[in-house]
Enzyme design. Structure first.
Site, PDB file in Angstrom:
ATOM      1  CD  GLU A  90      43.819  38.819  35.344  1.00  0.00           C
ATOM      2  OE1 GLU A  90      44.609  38.123  34.395  1.00  0.00           O
ATOM      3  OE2 GLU A  90      43.979  38.657  36.741  1.00  0.00           O
ATOM      4  NE  ARG A 138      38.571  44.292  43.551  1.00  0.00           N
ATOM      5  CZ  ARG A 138      37.693  45.113  42.992  1.00  0.00           C
ATOM      6  NH1 ARG A 138      38.048  45.591  41.695  1.00  0.00           N
ATOM      7  NH2 ARG A 138      36.492  45.567  43.525  1.00  0.00           N
ATOM      8  CD  GLN A 169      34.074  50.537  35.130  1.00  0.00           C
ATOM      9  OE1 GLN A 169      34.536  49.419  35.463  1.00  0.00           O
ATOM     10  NE2 GLN A 169      33.265  51.358  35.780  1.00  0.00           N
ATOM     11  NE  ARG A 178      33.354  41.507  44.274  1.00  0.00           N
ATOM     12  CZ  ARG A 178      32.142  41.009  43.770  1.00  0.00           C
ATOM     13  NH1 ARG A 178      31.872  41.338  42.421  1.00  0.00           N
ATOM     14  NH2 ARG A 178      31.561  39.876  44.348  1.00  0.00           N
ATOM     15  CB  CYS A 187      35.394  44.648  33.428  1.00  0.00           C
ATOM     16  SG  CYS A 187      34.758  44.281  35.085  1.00  0.00           S
ATOM     17  CB  THR A 211      28.184  39.767  42.212  1.00  0.00           C
ATOM     18  OG1 THR A 211      29.627  39.385  42.009  1.00  0.00           O
ATOM     19  CG2 THR A 211      27.999  41.257  42.922  1.00  0.00           C
ATOM     20  CG  ASP A 233      36.684  43.401  46.510  1.00  0.00           C
ATOM     21  OD1 ASP A 233      37.869  43.147  46.353  1.00  0.00           O
ATOM     22  OD2 ASP A 233      36.344  44.751  46.321  1.00  0.00           O
TER      23      ASP A 233
END
Length: 218
Positions: free
Chosen positions: A66, A142, A83, A108, A80, A128, A140
């Site tokens: 998301e 996720r 993609q 992330r 994003c 980032t 990250d």
């Protein structure tokens, strides 16, 4: 209720997701079956877009995190949204495939508000990864368990993964999804996101060969 429905419901209970509804969805990219799931562990609502017969091996698959700013608002800060569109087009061209759209993965996995704070730090000169860490958050966060559960429920045994991210491949393998191929999903960089993409390549290991050479290369 049919026997097939009973099988799907029992599979969902054992895997941590519950298949709640499915409906035909026509999009600008093609026609899909939208399958809605409830993550029984986290409570998140998730969706998979299915095109064609995906059961079995080698299913072209995109596991998409998301990204409200990119997917909905067309932000040029990331790739994003591009993609997402490219993945749906590629699946339709292939004739069969699935896109699992994962809520709870914003920034992330750090959430929308934290992502906006990280973007402000990036505007001030951090990359980032540095921005997330400066906020006391992981680079990250996720978790791909629910994606694997959804793929199992859909009858997908192995995937050709539309992704440039080796961590995503490793996570699916860890959760029992065989990855037979990692298919690049390369989007031409913009002036606004080239630094972001270089950071993803150099600090997060993303496979982005279409960018200019890394600083340590001739």
């Amino acid at each position: 209720m049919t026997d097939i429905d009973d099988v799907h419901r029992e599979s969902a209970r054992s895997s941590g997701v519950e298949r709640v509804a499915d409906v035909q969805l026509s999009t600008e990219h093609g026609d899909f079956l939208a399958v809605g799931y409830l993550d029984r562990i986290r409570g998140d609502e998730q969706i998979a877009l299915v095109h064609g017969d995906i059961e079995g091996d080698g299913t072209l698959t995109r596991v998409h995190s998301e990204c409200l700013t990119g997917d909905a608002f067309g932000s040029k800060h990331c790739e994003c949204g591009d993609q997402l569109s490219a993945a749906l087009r590629t699946i339709v061209t292939e004739g069969r495939g699935v896109l699992v759209y994962l809520q709870g993965h914003e920034g992330r996995g750090i959430g929308l508000l934290a992502k906006l704070r990280a973007m402000r730090l990036q505007a001030e000169g951090m990359d980032t990864v540095e921005a997330n860490l400066a906020l006391g958050l992981p680079d990250d966060a996720r978790d791909y368990r629910v994606a694997a559960d959804i793929l199992h429920d859909l009858g997908v045994r192995s995937v050709r993964l539309l992704s440039n991210n080796p961590r995503k491949r490793d996570a699916l393998l860890q959760h029992g999804i065989k990855v037979t191929e990692q298919v690049p999903l390369l989007i031409p960089p913009r002036e606004e996101n080239i630094s972001y993409l270089r950071t993803k390549r150099e600090r997060l290991g993303h496979h982005l060969p279409h960018l200019d050479p890394a600083p340590d290369q001739p």
